[in-house]
Scaffold this motif. Structure first.
Motif, PDB file in Angstrom:
ATOM      1  N   ARG A 229      34.166  27.141  33.919  1.00 13.53           N
ATOM      2  CA  ARG A 229      35.246  28.367  33.874  1.00 13.53           C
ATOM      3  C   ARG A 229      36.366  28.236  34.839  1.00 13.53           C
ATOM      4  O   ARG A 229      36.345  27.296  35.659  1.00 13.53           O
ATOM      5  CB  ARG A 229      34.385  30.014  34.292  1.00 13.53           C
ATOM      6  CG  ARG A 229      34.351  29.704  35.597  1.00 13.53           C
ATOM      7  CD  ARG A 229      33.226  30.801  35.637  1.00 13.53           C
ATOM      8  NE  ARG A 229      32.717  31.258  37.261  1.00 13.53           N
ATOM      9  CZ  ARG A 229      33.436  31.703  37.891  1.00 13.53           C
ATOM     10  NH1 ARG A 229      34.808  32.600  37.744  1.00 13.53           N
ATOM     11  NH2 ARG A 229      33.002  31.857  39.288  1.00 13.53           N
ATOM     12  N   SER A 230      37.684  29.436  34.019  1.00 12.43           N
ATOM     13  CA  SER A 230      38.425  29.016  34.911  1.00 12.43           C
ATOM     14  C   SER A 230      38.618  30.229  35.679  1.00 12.43           C
ATOM     15  O   SER A 230      37.878  31.048  36.406  1.00 12.43           O
ATOM     16  CB  SER A 230      39.339  29.457  33.763  1.00 12.43           C
ATOM     17  OG  SER A 230      40.626  29.776  34.424  1.00 12.43           O
ATOM     18  N   TYR A 231      39.315  29.577  37.298  1.00 12.30           N
ATOM     19  CA  TYR A 231      39.526  31.240  38.496  1.00 12.30           C
ATOM     20  C   TYR A 231      40.516  32.001  38.454  1.00 12.30           C
ATOM     21  O   TYR A 231      41.167  32.006  39.779  1.00 12.30           O
ATOM     22  CB  TYR A 231      39.121  29.860  40.196  1.00 12.30           C
ATOM     23  CG  TYR A 231      37.972  29.135  40.102  1.00 12.30           C
ATOM     24  CD1 TYR A 231      36.550  29.435  39.523  1.00 12.30           C
ATOM     25  CD2 TYR A 231      37.514  27.379  39.707  1.00 12.30           C
ATOM     26  CE1 TYR A 231      35.556  28.932  39.445  1.00 12.30           C
ATOM     27  CE2 TYR A 231      36.446  26.807  39.576  1.00 12.30           C
ATOM     28  CZ  TYR A 231      35.124  27.260  39.961  1.00 12.30           C
ATOM     29  OH  TYR A 231      34.237  26.714  39.422  1.00 12.30           O
ATOM     30  N   TYR A 232      41.167  31.808  37.503  1.00 13.14           N
ATOM     31  CA  TYR A 232      42.438  31.890  37.526  1.00 13.14           C
ATOM     32  C   TYR A 232      42.676  33.917  36.862  1.00 13.14           C
ATOM     33  O   TYR A 232      43.357  34.640  37.133  1.00 13.14           O
ATOM     34  CB  TYR A 232      43.569  31.431  36.423  1.00 13.14           C
ATOM     35  CG  TYR A 232      43.859  30.335  37.209  1.00 13.14           C
ATOM     36  CD1 TYR A 232      45.013  30.356  38.475  1.00 13.14           C
ATOM     37  CD2 TYR A 232      43.315  29.227  36.800  1.00 13.14           C
ATOM     38  CE1 TYR A 232      45.473  29.383  38.887  1.00 13.14           C
ATOM     39  CE2 TYR A 232      43.672  28.380  37.835  1.00 13.14           C
ATOM     40  CZ  TYR A 232      44.987  28.434  38.977  1.00 13.14           C
ATOM     41  OH  TYR A 232      45.424  27.108  39.963  1.00 13.14           O
ATOM     42  N   SER A 233      41.478  33.729  36.127  1.00 11.81           N
ATOM     43  CA  SER A 233      41.048  35.660  36.207  1.00 11.81           C
ATOM     44  C   SER A 233      39.742  35.850  36.388  1.00 11.81           C
ATOM     45  O   SER A 233      38.738  35.567  37.202  1.00 11.81           O
ATOM     46  CB  SER A 233      40.852  35.641  34.171  1.00 11.81           C
ATOM     47  OG  SER A 233      39.152  34.556  34.439  1.00 11.81           O
ATOM     48  N   GLY A 234      39.748  37.702  36.889  1.00 11.30           N
ATOM     49  CA  GLY A 234      38.977  38.429  37.146  1.00 11.30           C
ATOM     50  C   GLY A 234      38.992  38.317  38.566  1.00 11.30           C
ATOM     51  O   GLY A 234      37.570  38.595  39.417  1.00 11.30           O
ATOM     52  N   VAL A 235      39.569  38.110  39.284  1.00 10.43           N
ATOM     53  CA  VAL A 235      40.040  37.744  40.854  1.00 10.43           C
ATOM     54  C   VAL A 235      41.258  38.950  41.558  1.00 10.43           C
ATOM     55  O   VAL A 235      41.503  39.739  40.844  1.00 10.43           O
ATOM     56  CB  VAL A 235      41.275  37.017  41.133  1.00 10.43           C
ATOM     57  CG1 VAL A 235      40.664  36.735  42.998  1.00 10.43           C
ATOM     58  CG2 VAL A 235      40.485  35.394  40.445  1.00 10.43           C
ATOM     59  N   ASP A 236      39.974  39.415  42.589  1.00  9.09           N
ATOM     60  CA  ASP A 236      39.586  40.725  43.013  1.00  9.09           C
ATOM     61  C   ASP A 236      40.383  40.442  44.409  1.00  9.09           C
ATOM     62  O   ASP A 236      38.985  40.956  45.610  1.00  9.09           O
ATOM     63  CB  ASP A 236      38.522  41.816  42.937  1.00  9.09           C
ATOM     64  CG  ASP A 236      38.574  43.217  43.938  1.00  9.09           C
ATOM     65  OD1 ASP A 236      39.328  43.823  43.823  1.00  9.09           O
ATOM     66  OD2 ASP A 236      37.724  43.941  43.420  1.00  9.09           O
ATOM     67  N   PRO A 237      41.420  40.856  44.689  1.00  9.77           N
ATOM     68  CA  PRO A 237      41.826  40.626  45.844  1.00  9.77           C
ATOM     69  C   PRO A 237      41.237  41.567  46.933  1.00  9.77           C
ATOM     70  O   PRO A 237      41.078  40.825  48.677  1.00  9.77           O
ATOM     71  CB  PRO A 237      42.986  40.963  45.767  1.00  9.77           C
ATOM     72  CG  PRO A 237      43.339  40.411  45.068  1.00  9.77           C
ATOM     73  CD  PRO A 237      42.550  40.831  44.199  1.00  9.77           C
ATOM     74  N   THR A 238      40.493  42.342  46.954  1.00  7.26           N
ATOM     75  CA  THR A 238      40.222  42.798  48.211  1.00  7.26           C
ATOM     76  C   THR A 238      39.251  42.721  48.532  1.00  7.26           C
ATOM     77  O   THR A 238      38.479  43.191  49.208  1.00  7.26           O
ATOM     78  CB  THR A 238      39.634  44.677  47.456  1.00  7.26           C
ATOM     79  OG1 THR A 238      38.310  44.650  46.597  1.00  7.26           O
ATOM     80  CG2 THR A 238      40.439  45.472  46.708  1.00  7.26           C
ATOM     81  N   VAL A 239      38.774  41.596  47.848  1.00  8.84           N
ATOM     82  CA  VAL A 239      37.233  41.144  48.392  1.00  8.84           C
ATOM     83  C   VAL A 239      37.871  40.101  50.543  1.00  8.84           C
ATOM     84  O   VAL A 239      36.895  39.799  50.762  1.00  8.84           O
ATOM     85  CB  VAL A 239      36.851  39.732  47.732  1.00  8.84           C
ATOM     86  CG1 VAL A 239      35.608  38.683  48.096  1.00  8.84           C
ATOM     87  CG2 VAL A 239      36.243  40.393  46.291  1.00  8.84           C
ATOM     88  N   MET A 240      38.509  39.497  49.796  1.00 10.14           N
ATOM     89  CA  MET A 240      39.571  39.106  51.285  1.00 10.14           C
ATOM     90  C   MET A 240      40.508  40.267  51.977  1.00 10.14           C
ATOM     91  O   MET A 240      40.522  40.484  53.735  1.00 10.14           O
ATOM     92  CB  MET A 240      40.655  38.179  51.264  1.00 10.14           C
ATOM     93  CG  MET A 240      38.997  37.010  50.117  1.00 10.14           C
ATOM     94  SD  MET A 240      39.850  35.073  49.875  1.00 10.14           S
ATOM     95  CE  MET A 240      40.122  34.436  51.287  1.00 10.14           C
ATOM     96  N   THR A 241      41.484  40.793  51.487  1.00  9.54           N
ATOM     97  CA  THR A 241      41.837  41.726  51.829  1.00  9.54           C
ATOM     98  C   THR A 241      41.061  42.501  53.140  1.00  9.54           C
ATOM     99  O   THR A 241      41.854  43.465  53.882  1.00  9.54           O
ATOM    100  CB  THR A 241      43.045  43.218  51.324  1.00  9.54           C
ATOM    101  OG1 THR A 241      41.895  43.320  50.139  1.00  9.54           O
ATOM    102  CG2 THR A 241      44.023  41.466  50.014  1.00  9.54           C
ATOM    103  N   VAL A 242      40.403  43.538  52.283  1.00 12.60           N
ATOM    104  CA  VAL A 242      39.291  44.916  53.063  1.00 12.60           C
ATOM    105  C   VAL A 242      39.375  43.807  54.644  1.00 12.60           C
ATOM    106  O   VAL A 242      39.346  44.649  56.004  1.00 12.60           O
ATOM    107  CB  VAL A 242      38.698  44.571  52.440  1.00 12.60           C
ATOM    108  CG1 VAL A 242      37.461  45.815  53.483  1.00 12.60           C
ATOM    109  CG2 VAL A 242      39.217  45.760  51.499  1.00 12.60           C
ATOM    110  N   PRO A 243      37.918  42.893  54.543  1.00 15.08           N
ATOM    111  CA  PRO A 243      38.063  41.840  55.530  1.00 15.08           C
ATOM    112  C   PRO A 243      39.054  41.836  57.067  1.00 15.08           C
ATOM    113  O   PRO A 243      38.862  41.963  58.323  1.00 15.08           O
ATOM    114  CB  PRO A 243      37.234  41.039  55.571  1.00 15.08           C
ATOM    115  CG  PRO A 243      37.178  40.860  53.823  1.00 15.08           C
ATOM    116  CD  PRO A 243      37.466  41.942  53.749  1.00 15.08           C
ATOM    117  N   PHE A 244      40.126  41.237  56.374  1.00 17.48           N
ATOM    118  CA  PHE A 244      41.500  40.504  57.164  1.00 17.48           C
ATOM    119  C   PHE A 244      41.901  42.007  57.549  1.00 17.48           C
ATOM    120  O   PHE A 244      42.023  41.820  58.965  1.00 17.48           O
ATOM    121  CB  PHE A 244      41.912  40.098  56.149  1.00 17.48           C
ATOM    122  CG  PHE A 244      43.630  39.245  56.501  1.00 17.48           C
ATOM    123  CD1 PHE A 244      43.583  38.720  57.452  1.00 17.48           C
ATOM    124  CD2 PHE A 244      45.034  40.177  56.659  1.00 17.48           C
ATOM    125  CE1 PHE A 244      44.644  38.019  58.099  1.00 17.48           C
ATOM    126  CE2 PHE A 244      45.891  40.300  57.002  1.00 17.48           C
ATOM    127  CZ  PHE A 244      45.604  38.863  57.829  1.00 17.48           C
TER     128      PHE A 244
END
Length: 375
Positions: free
Chosen positions: A269-284
């Motif tokens: 599969r491609s890793y360029y779709s369905g990316v949710d930045p909040t997965v990293m922005t919230v803990p950061f």
């Protein structure tokens, strides 16, 4: 070559196309001649493994020469096909029969029947010669289904150790798939070893660390291997090129072995779709507030997180390494007209520190990465 926002890896298997020699790039004509001339070295092989190794190295040397040379018409599947045709159509010689037997053991997906037909054709032309039986076993290698995994200290370089055996051989060998997941997952090396211990020692010598290989029973852990890119990037090492064809063949054998056990490797599969930045922005943001007493600009963090996450295996989103930081710096540099770029570049050292500490990396490694991206 880094390309910002949306460079998608390809994974297309080709089927042989019978081409006229005049249609081949110049480097292929020269390399085919070299392969046929040097096929005599295969006569030294005494068993299927030696034949496979010698064939992989013979072809890998020409792929390496092409990559370092004119870089025109780098279609490696077409080259494989053209070598098979040339060997089958040349004056019949035992070493060419061995070459085709070796190529049948490492043939890319979709080429197996094509190579077998060429082997049969050349065998008929050599009917008056007494040929050994063991080379026929080279193409019959199978995966046992036993797999182990090692990672480097950063968690972005993966070693998958899989056992394989030839018919009638009670002692399996271990093939190592080396996969770099720093950015688009891609093959970074490979090789055959006599045992798991030998393969592990070789891995430690190249990559470092003292970890013990972990048995893999969950196919999901092999997502990086299953989704590795087949694109030619232009910076492939000789080890990668020696295993360019063989790694794909071994992967298919491993896939078959796991299917026989009722397990399936992760889908491509491609890793360029369905990316949710909040997965990293919230803990950061939470870490930044606790560490510095304030939160960074939401837009900057979101842009940085999205660029960081796109294209890489989700299981490694929170892994940080010098190579991954090098990729992200190059990608951000491509934001030529984006006003967020300076702020994202300024935030990257803090981002690297957060990920390094979060992963529990030694402070010396964390500080070295932070210093490097601060330059």
């Amino acid at each position: 070559m880094p390309v910002s926002r949306g460079r998608k890896p390809k994974k297309n298997y080709k089927k042989p196309q019978v081409v006229e020699p005049a249609a081949l790039p110049r480097w292929m004509d020269e390399s085919i001649e070299t392969v046929l001339d040097e096929a005599g070295g295969l006569l030294k092989a005494q068993n299927p493994r030696e034949l496979e190794e010698a064939t992989a190295s013979l072809l890998g040397a020409e792929l390496d020469r092409a990559l370092r040379g004119e870089n025109h018409g780098l279609d490696f599947d077409l080259f494989f096909e053209a070598v098979v045709l040339a060997a089958a159509n040349a004056e019949p010689r035992q070493e060419l029969w061995l070459l085709l037997q070796g190529m049948s053991a490492i043939s890319p997906p979709g080429f197996e029947s094509f190579v077998r037909a060429s082997v049969s054709r050349l065998r008929k032309a050599l009917r008056s010669e007494v040929l050994p039986e063991w080379p026929r076993l080279a193409a019959k290698i199978k995966a046992t289904g036993d797999v182990w995994e090692l990672q480097d200290v950063y968690g972005t370089r993966l070693g998958v150790f899989a056992t394989f055996s030839y018919p009638g051989d009670a002692t399996p060998t271990v093939y190592v798939f080396e996969v770099d997941t720093s950015w688009i997952p891609r093959l970074s090396g490979g090789g055959v070893h006599d045992s798991l211990d030998q393969a592990t020692e070789a891995w430690r010598n190249r990559v470092g660390g003292a970890a013990v290989p972990e048995p893999i029973t969950d196919p999901g852990r092999l997502e990086g291997l299953a989704s590795r890119s087949l694109d030619i990037m232009g910076d492939e090492s000789r080890s990668v090129l020696d295993n360019w064809y063989r790694a794909e063949r071994r992967f298919l054998a491993l896939d078959t072995a796991w299917k026989n056990r009722g397990m399936r490797l992760p889908p491509i599969r491609s890793y360029y779709s369905g990316v949710d930045p909040t997965v990293m922005t919230v803990p950061f943001n939470a870490w930044h507030l606790e560490t510095f007493g304030n939160e960074p600009d939401d837009l900057v963090v979101e842009e940085l997180a999205a660029e960081w996450m796109e294209g890489i295996v989700p299981a490694t989103w929170f892994a940080v390494s010098p190579d991954r930081l090098g990729h992200i710096r190059a990608l951000i540099s491509d934001w030529s007209d984006d006003p967020v770029r300076p702020a994202a570049q300024a935030l990257l050292p803090t981002w690297a520190r957060w990920l390094g500490e979060r992963a529990g990396l030694p402070s010396t490694l964390v500080e070295a990465m932070v210093a490097d991206v601060t330059k």
